[in-house]
Scaffold this active site. Sequence first.
Site, PDB file in Angstrom:
ATOM      1  N   GLY A   1     -10.282  -3.370   3.247  1.00  0.00           N
ATOM      2  CA  GLY A   1      -9.402  -3.071   4.452  1.00  0.00           C
ATOM      3  C   GLY A   1      -9.644  -1.917   5.082  1.00  0.00           C
ATOM      4  O   GLY A   1     -10.729  -1.248   4.869  1.00  0.00           O
TER       5      GLY A   1
ATOM      6  N   THR B   1       0.872  -1.219   0.139  1.00  0.00           N
ATOM      7  CA  THR B   1       0.083  -0.138   0.039  1.00  0.00           C
ATOM      8  C   THR B   1       0.863   1.358   0.032  1.00  0.00           C
ATOM      9  O   THR B   1       2.050   1.225   0.534  1.00  0.00           O
ATOM     10  CB  THR B   1      -0.984  -0.275   1.485  1.00  0.00           C
TER      11      THR B   1
ATOM     12  N   THR C   1      -0.127   1.321   6.733  1.00  0.00           N
ATOM     13  CA  THR C   1       0.173   0.309   5.816  1.00  0.00           C
ATOM     14  C   THR C   1       0.175  -1.156   6.811  1.00  0.00           C
ATOM     15  O   THR C   1       0.873  -1.219   7.774  1.00  0.00           O
ATOM     16  CB  THR C   1       1.254   0.307   4.848  1.00  0.00           C
ATOM     17  N   GLY C   2      -0.412  -2.308   6.363  1.00  0.00           N
ATOM     18  CA  GLY C   2      -0.170  -3.468   7.079  1.00  0.00           C
ATOM     19  C   GLY C   2      -1.483  -4.229   6.956  1.00  0.00           C
ATOM     20  O   GLY C   2      -2.387  -4.254   5.978  1.00  0.00           O
TER      21      GLY C   2
ATOM     22  N   ARG D   1     -13.890  -7.831  -0.330  1.00  0.00           N
ATOM     23  CA  ARG D   1     -13.332  -7.295   1.078  1.00  0.00           C
ATOM     24  C   ARG D   1     -12.675  -5.941   0.937  1.00  0.00           C
ATOM     25  O   ARG D   1     -12.070  -5.585  -0.036  1.00  0.00           O
ATOM     26  CB  ARG D   1     -12.246  -8.458   1.134  1.00  0.00           C
TER      27      ARG D   1
HETATM   28  N1  ASP Z   1      -3.853  -2.259   4.505  1.00  0.00           N
HETATM   29  C1  ASP Z   1      -3.966  -2.845   3.308  1.00  0.00           C
HETATM   30  C2  ASP Z   1      -5.215  -3.598   3.549  1.00  0.00           C
HETATM   31  O1  ASP Z   1      -5.472  -4.312   4.163  1.00  0.00           O
HETATM   32  C3  ASP Z   1      -2.957  -3.685   2.676  1.00  0.00           C
HETATM   33  C4  ASP Z   1      -1.451  -2.740   2.815  1.00  0.00           C
HETATM   34  O2  ASP Z   1      -1.188  -1.944   3.604  1.00  0.00           O
HETATM   35  O3  ASP Z   1      -0.569  -3.088   1.793  1.00  0.00           O
HETATM   36  O4  ASP Z   1      -6.053  -3.436   2.439  1.00  0.00           O
END
Ligand code: ASP
Length: 307
Positions: A204, A174, A225-226, A202
């Site tokens: 996030g 992300t 991000t995570g 889905r």
């Molecule tokens: N936080 C993002 C999600 O769960 C993924 C990411 O940070 O790469 O969609």
Amino acid sequence: MKNFTIAIHGGAGTILKSSMTIEKENAYNSALQEALETGFQILAKGRSALDAVEAAVISLENCPLFNAGKGAVFTHDGKHEMDASIMEGKHLNAGAVAGLKNVKNPVGLARLVMEKSEHVLMSGAGAEDFARSLNVPFESDDYFFVQQRYDQLMEMHQSGKTALDHTPEKKFGTVGAVALDQNGNLAAATSTGGMTNKKYGRVGDTPVIGAGTYANNKTCAVSCTGHGEFFLRAVVAYDVSCLMEYKGMSLEQACTHVVKEKLVALGGEGGLIAIDAAGNFSLTFNSEGMYRGMRNSAGKNVISIYT
Ligand code: ASP
């Protein structure tokens, strides 16, 4: 001239120096530097933090190395469903989009939701209709096809892992930006393709204001991000702001507490970038690495990947 600062991220996760080539590392570093420079020049001209974070995120969305826009990961069904959000800290205005297909720059559409609709969050076909009504650029599926992302999906299919185990090397790509402009205004923006092999529909943390993105001039601007499910449950971005507002914590204390204690206790991997109204910044993560960078008017300019 008043001081100004910008920070960006290109995702966190198991990013190991041992599995990186010099060429790959150089490519990441120059893409991060270009995005940072784009946002920084906007701030240097006295324009808004909102313009700076949007432009920096668009630069990263247009780069296939990151999981947003052109480099968005594949869903279980081999599609791309993108999420993005943007927020400004003066009036607490925000815009977000979720489950978007084929829109070239989701963060740009998030800003239009904020400025040209009476809503905050729009999703799927309705958000795409809204984009068409404003002549926002769309791209074909081919534009979003990146071989490495497709290989990641195939590996996930073969391993039988259908849910949220991400890429084989557990990397969340992300992208996001936070900025403080010369007028003392804060802004944050985040954009993602989500997680490889995610189920249809889905969503996030990225498009959820308060979870993946938040900005408030009284406290800070945050982009996360995570593993999104954990960031949603921990309401990460707003929690950082609350700890500053109600508990009087410094930016660094609040970020460390949320990312390294609360998220870890829940089992949530990832990180965030944050800036406060005085221009202090924090690039905090609990994973092996996070693609990140910051630059300010005092001459500090940092790009890093590993811990
Ligand atoms: N936080 C993002 C999600 O769960 C993924 C990411 O940070 O790469 O969609």
